[in-house]
Every structure is written in C-alpha cells, then in structure tokens.
Design a protein around this motif. Structure first.
Motif, mmCIF file in Angstrom:
data_model
loop_
_atom_site.group_PDB
_atom_site.id
_atom_site.type_symbol
_atom_site.label_atom_id
_atom_site.label_comp_id
_atom_site.label_asym_id
_atom_site.label_seq_id
_atom_site.Cartn_x
_atom_site.Cartn_y
_atom_site.Cartn_z
ATOM 1 N N LEU A 42 0.824 -1.196 0.000
ATOM 2 C CA LEU A 42 0.000 0.000 0.000
ATOM 3 C C LEU A 42 0.868 1.259 0.000
ATOM 4 O O LEU A 42 0.592 2.220 -0.733
ATOM 5 C CB LEU A 42 -0.936 -0.005 1.204
ATOM 6 C CG LEU A 42 -1.869 1.190 1.338
ATOM 7 C CD1 LEU A 42 -2.888 1.183 0.201
ATOM 8 C CD2 LEU A 42 -2.569 1.170 2.677
ATOM 9 N N ILE A 43 1.926 1.271 0.786
ATOM 10 C CA ILE A 43 2.837 2.415 0.811
ATOM 11 C C ILE A 43 3.467 2.627 -0.556
ATOM 12 O O ILE A 43 3.551 3.757 -1.054
ATOM 13 C CB ILE A 43 3.905 2.233 1.898
ATOM 14 C CG1 ILE A 43 3.281 2.314 3.284
ATOM 15 C CG2 ILE A 43 5.005 3.284 1.759
ATOM 16 C CD1 ILE A 43 4.222 1.937 4.403
ATOM 17 N N PHE A 44 3.912 1.545 -1.180
ATOM 18 C CA PHE A 44 4.507 1.664 -2.510
ATOM 19 C C PHE A 44 3.497 2.187 -3.535
ATOM 20 O O PHE A 44 3.819 3.027 -4.369
ATOM 21 C CB PHE A 44 5.042 0.322 -2.992
ATOM 22 C CG PHE A 44 6.479 0.103 -2.673
ATOM 23 C CD1 PHE A 44 7.412 1.112 -2.787
ATOM 24 C CD2 PHE A 44 6.914 -1.139 -2.267
ATOM 25 C CE1 PHE A 44 8.742 0.910 -2.494
ATOM 26 C CE2 PHE A 44 8.241 -1.365 -1.966
ATOM 27 C CZ PHE A 44 9.162 -0.337 -2.080
ATOM 28 N N THR A 45 2.280 1.680 -3.484
ATOM 29 C CA THR A 45 1.282 2.064 -4.481
ATOM 30 C C THR A 45 0.843 3.512 -4.307
ATOM 31 O O THR A 45 0.704 4.240 -5.281
ATOM 32 C CB THR A 45 0.074 1.124 -4.400
ATOM 33 O OG1 THR A 45 0.525 -0.218 -4.547
ATOM 34 C CG2 THR A 45 -0.932 1.422 -5.482
ATOM 35 N N VAL A 46 0.625 3.924 -3.062
ATOM 36 C CA VAL A 46 0.173 5.289 -2.811
ATOM 37 C C VAL A 46 1.259 6.301 -3.165
ATOM 38 O O VAL A 46 0.971 7.402 -3.650
ATOM 39 C CB VAL A 46 -0.268 5.441 -1.339
ATOM 40 C CG1 VAL A 46 -0.462 6.883 -0.953
ATOM 41 C CG2 VAL A 46 -1.548 4.669 -1.107
ATOM 42 N N SER A 47 2.509 5.936 -2.977
ATOM 43 C CA SER A 47 3.605 6.874 -3.257
ATOM 44 C C SER A 47 3.831 7.066 -4.749
ATOM 45 O O SER A 47 4.551 7.964 -5.147
ATOM 46 C CB SER A 47 4.888 6.398 -2.594
ATOM 47 O OG SER A 47 5.338 5.204 -3.213
ATOM 48 N N GLY A 48 3.223 6.240 -5.565
ATOM 49 C CA GLY A 48 3.377 6.391 -7.015
ATOM 50 C C GLY A 48 4.382 5.390 -7.539
ATOM 51 O O GLY A 48 5.539 5.395 -7.126
ATOM 52 N N MET A 49 3.928 4.573 -8.435
ATOM 53 C CA MET A 49 4.794 3.529 -8.973
ATOM 54 C C MET A 49 5.430 4.054 -10.266
ATOM 55 O O MET A 49 4.915 3.839 -11.349
ATOM 56 C CB MET A 49 3.992 2.262 -9.212
ATOM 57 C CG MET A 49 3.394 1.711 -7.943
ATOM 58 S SD MET A 49 2.372 0.270 -8.214
ATOM 59 C CE MET A 49 3.565 -0.885 -8.786
ATOM 60 N N THR A 50 6.515 4.769 -10.120
ATOM 61 C CA THR A 50 7.220 5.297 -11.281
ATOM 62 C C THR A 50 8.588 4.644 -11.382
ATOM 63 O O THR A 50 9.278 4.467 -10.377
ATOM 64 C CB THR A 50 7.413 6.816 -11.183
ATOM 65 O OG1 THR A 50 8.157 7.106 -10.001
ATOM 66 C CG2 THR A 50 6.086 7.539 -11.128
ATOM 67 N N ARG A 51 8.946 4.289 -12.602
ATOM 68 C CA ARG A 51 10.288 3.777 -12.827
ATOM 69 C C ARG A 51 11.162 4.969 -13.180
ATOM 70 O O ARG A 51 10.847 5.740 -14.075
ATOM 71 C CB ARG A 51 10.305 2.765 -13.963
ATOM 72 C CG ARG A 51 9.647 1.481 -13.596
ATOM 73 C CD ARG A 51 9.784 0.506 -14.713
ATOM 74 N NE ARG A 51 9.153 -0.738 -14.326
ATOM 75 C CZ ARG A 51 9.645 -1.922 -14.618
ATOM 76 N NH1 ARG A 51 10.732 -2.026 -15.321
ATOM 77 N NH2 ARG A 51 9.026 -2.996 -14.219
#
Length: 115
Positions: A42-51
């Motif tokens: 959830l933390i990863f997804t909310v923070s924005g999954m950008t490469r």
C-alpha cells in the motif's frame, strides 16, 4: 498498474483479516505477516509507482535530470520489513513456548494458564 495493485492489496488485507480471525495462534501470526506485507504494498502504491533513475544530482546541475524515483517510500518499506521480521521471530518463539506450556495452539483453550 495501480488498479491491479489496489485489487492485490485488497485481497491481501481481506485474507489477512480472515487468517487473524481464526482460532489458531499460528494462523494469527501468518495473518499478521500478510497484513504487514499488504501495508508495505500500500505504501509503494500510494507513493506512485514510477520507474526512474536514482535521485542523484549530476555535477554542475541543481536538480536531477529526468524522472527519478522517490527514496522515502523505499526507506519506509525497508524499515517496515526489518521490523516485521523481528516481530515474526518474537512471535515464533512465543508460539513455541506457549505450545510447550499449554499443549495446544487453539486460542480458546489458552484462556487458562494452569496446566
């Protein structure tokens, strides 16, 4: 990708709650570990999954060039993983000792401490 991750996180949270509502203390701990993994996702997804590249500033510039990845969620999740591993190790030792004393892993039968 965020929509898929939202579904995965929802399934993980639901399965964690289901496992934690079981009577076995082993299933309780497994549910707790699944819950911590769902929170990390959830933390990863909310923070924005950008490469992106690492947030390093090249020499002579005042800001990073191009798209960079945010290091804060990565640091938070790494810390959460280490803490979850410590909680898991403590819980395994606690379960082992409780099973030795009481002789069962059923939470309803563990209400009485006299053996």
């Amino acid at each position: 990708m965020e929509t898929l991750m939202a579904y995965v996180i929802g399934v993980l949270f639901a399965s964690a709650v289901y496992m934690m509502l079981r009577r076995s203390i082993v299933k309780l701990v497994i549910g707790l570990m699944i819950l911590s993994n769902a929170a990390n996702l959830l933390i990863f997804t909310v923070s924005g999954m950008t490469r992106g590249s690492p947030p390093l500033i090249p020499e002579g510039l005042t800001e990073p060039a191009g798209v960079v990845a945010d290091p804060l969620p990565q640091a938070l999740v790494l810390t959460a993983i280490v803490i979850a591993f410590g909680v898991l190790a403590f819980a395994v030792v606690l379960i082992h000792r409780a099973y030795e004393v009481v002789g069962t892993d059923d939470l309803d039968k563990m209400k009485d401490t006299d053996t």
